[in-house]
Design a protein around this motif. Structure first.
Motif, PDB file in Angstrom:
ATOM      1  N   LEU A 303       0.884  -1.140   0.015  1.00  0.00           N
ATOM      2  CA  LEU A 303      -0.046   0.077   0.000  1.00  0.00           C
ATOM      3  C   LEU A 303       0.906   1.267   0.015  1.00  0.00           C
ATOM      4  N   ASP A 304       0.171   2.442   0.092  1.00  0.00           N
ATOM      5  CA  ASP A 304       1.039   3.632  -0.069  1.00  0.00           C
ATOM      6  C   ASP A 304       1.883   3.881   0.964  1.00  0.00           C
ATOM      7  N   ASN A 305       1.682   3.449   2.389  1.00  0.00           N
ATOM      8  CA  ASN A 305       2.705   3.857   3.337  1.00  0.00           C
ATOM      9  C   ASN A 305       2.519   2.564   4.441  1.00  0.00           C
ATOM     10  N   PRO A 306       3.507   2.630   5.317  1.00  0.00           N
ATOM     11  CA  PRO A 306       3.133   1.692   6.252  1.00  0.00           C
ATOM     12  C   PRO A 306       2.036   1.705   7.280  1.00  0.00           C
ATOM     13  N   VAL A 307       1.481   3.035   7.575  1.00  0.00           N
ATOM     14  CA  VAL A 307       0.458   3.135   8.268  1.00  0.00           C
ATOM     15  C   VAL A 307      -0.843   2.596   7.721  1.00  0.00           C
ATOM     16  N   ARG A 308      -0.958   2.600   6.465  1.00  0.00           N
ATOM     17  CA  ARG A 308      -2.253   2.016   5.677  1.00  0.00           C
ATOM     18  C   ARG A 308      -1.812   0.557   5.352  1.00  0.00           C
ATOM     19  N   GLU A 309      -0.903   0.196   5.621  1.00  0.00           N
ATOM     20  CA  GLU A 309      -0.325  -1.245   5.443  1.00  0.00           C
ATOM     21  C   GLU A 309      -0.785  -2.023   6.730  1.00  0.00           C
ATOM     22  N   MET A 310      -0.379  -1.420   8.017  1.00  0.00           N
ATOM     23  CA  MET A 310      -0.751  -1.915   9.193  1.00  0.00           C
ATOM     24  C   MET A 310      -2.279  -1.796   9.396  1.00  0.00           C
ATOM     25  N   GLU A 311      -3.031  -0.751   8.864  1.00  0.00           N
ATOM     26  CA  GLU A 311      -4.527  -0.833   8.918  1.00  0.00           C
ATOM     27  C   GLU A 311      -5.153  -1.939   8.009  1.00  0.00           C
ATOM     28  N   TYR A 312      -4.434  -2.352   6.958  1.00  0.00           N
ATOM     29  CA  TYR A 312      -4.953  -3.160   6.150  1.00  0.00           C
ATOM     30  C   TYR A 312      -4.961  -4.627   6.993  1.00  0.00           C
ATOM     31  N   VAL A 313      -3.659  -4.960   7.528  1.00  0.00           N
ATOM     32  CA  VAL A 313      -3.172  -6.182   8.306  1.00  0.00           C
ATOM     33  C   VAL A 313      -4.155  -6.414   9.433  1.00  0.00           C
ATOM     34  N   PHE A 314      -4.695  -5.105  10.410  1.00  0.00           N
ATOM     35  CA  PHE A 314      -5.254  -5.418  11.418  1.00  0.00           C
ATOM     36  C   PHE A 314      -6.974  -5.659  11.062  1.00  0.00           C
ATOM     37  N   LYS A 315      -7.415  -5.034   9.632  1.00  0.00           N
ATOM     38  CA  LYS A 315      -8.791  -5.250   9.447  1.00  0.00           C
ATOM     39  C   LYS A 315      -8.758  -6.771   8.660  1.00  0.00           C
ATOM     40  N   THR A 316      -7.797  -7.241   8.340  1.00  0.00           N
ATOM     41  CA  THR A 316      -8.008  -8.523   7.605  1.00  0.00           C
ATOM     42  C   THR A 316      -7.406  -9.963   8.093  1.00  0.00           C
ATOM     43  N   ILE A 317      -6.685  -9.636   9.215  1.00  0.00           N
ATOM     44  CA  ILE A 317      -5.909 -10.782   9.609  1.00  0.00           C
ATOM     45  C   ILE A 317      -6.699 -11.645  10.768  1.00  0.00           C
ATOM     46  N   HIS A 318      -6.772 -12.916  10.598  1.00  0.00           N
ATOM     47  CA  HIS A 318      -7.746 -13.635  11.471  1.00  0.00           C
ATOM     48  C   HIS A 318      -6.818 -14.998  11.945  1.00  0.00           C
TER      49      HIS A 318
END
Length: 318
Positions: A303-318
């Protein structure tokens, strides 16, 4: 004795620890401490409840470093006082700098700067977490060849001491809790005749390592788990370098104090996912596993930056 339980992720280090604790309880041992990270205390207590039933607290004491400080405070006192937070630290740092202004040279022109006050507050926090006192800065200053650096270290030590003096007697900085505990543990032989298990830590601060060395030197038996494959043949550049270096530090300390060291290496993984096991092997060893099957449990994205990458991980990790 110091016992290491080594093993990569999901090889059963915690299970092996619980089995050793169970064997100790069956053998009639008491004074058992299981030291775990703060976030693991609840699930560890639940595991002890499943293992020993409702009376487990009389057999095994589950503690974090925070709980360790509280336990010593209840036994020996010294925990009364107003506890400071970041905002109060900044206020006391401002007062300390103002009182020292006539005695400072390098930092004199910055004593009223809000950004410098916050910067010095953060410096003191880092020093406390590392277990470094103002006296240590003085001793280092005398060994430094660079005169400008030596002068800076001297003035930081003055600021550090003035800040601590303002807190004495009335206020307590939570960052001092472990140092206070360390002194109480020495004065009262806190770990004498205790069996201590240390599990699930990914790393330790300087003051925590200082306490671990005290435990190794004082307790009857100490077992520590580390997520690595031992310390004899480390992989250069591994993400577990810090873990290996910590284990080496503790082993060297034990050797220097003629404390016997035992090692157990667990090798069999219990991953339910083949692709995650292959990924873990590549990350920990640096060796390509040549995995060619499908990998439904691994997602690679950018993704564009590390913050958005972390947000994506937290939303999708299971």
């Amino acid at each position: 004795m110091l016992n290491f339980i080594f093993g990569p992720a999901a090889t059963g280090k915690t299970t092996a620890t619980y089995k050793k604790i169970e064997d100790d309880v069956k053998a009639g041992k008491n004074n058992i401490i299981l030291l775990v990270p703060e976030q693991n205390t609840f699930e560890t207590e639940r595991a002890m409840l499943d293992l020993f039933g409702g009376g487990f607290m009389s057999m095994v004491e589950v503690l974090s470093f925070t709980r360790l400080c509280e336990a010593a405070g209840q036994l020996y006192g010294g925990i009364a006082g107003f506890r400071v937070d970041d905002s109060k630290r900044a206020v006391f740092m401002g007062r300390a700098l103002k009182s020292l202004s006539p005695h400072l040279n390098i930092f004199k022109k910055y004593v009223s700067s809000p950004s410098f006050i916050m910067q010095m507050t953060n410096v003191i926090k880092e020093l406390k977490l590392a277990g470094i006192g103002s006296e240590a800065l003085i001793s280092v200053k005398d060994k430094v060849d660079n005169l400008a650096l030596a002068d800076k270290l001297f003035e930081i030590s003055l600021i550090y001491s003035a800040y601590n003096d303002l807190l004495k007697g009335i206020y307590i900085d939570p960052l001092d809790d472990l140092e206070i505990f360390y002194q109480k543990a020495i004065d009262n032989d806190f770990f004498k005749d205790k069996t201590v298990y240390i599990d699930a830590f990914k790393g330790f601060t300087g003051i925590q390592l200082k306490i671990l060395k005290l435990i190794i030197n004082s307790a009857k038996d100490v077992t520590v788990t580390f997520c690595c494959e031992g310390i004899e043949n480390p992989v250069d550049g591994s993400i577990f370098d810090n873990v290996v270096n910590t284990a080496k530090t503790l082993k060297d300390y034990a050797d220097e104090h003629n404390i016997r060291v035992g090692e157990t290496l667990l090798k069999t993984p219990y991953f339910s996912s083949k692709e995650i096991f292959a990924l873990e092997r590549m990350l920990s060893t640096g060796i390509d596993c040549n995995y060619s099957d499908s990998a439904p449990n691994i997602t690679v994205g950018a993704l564009d930056n590390p913050v958005r990458e972390m947000e994506y991980v937290f939303k999708t990790i299971h």
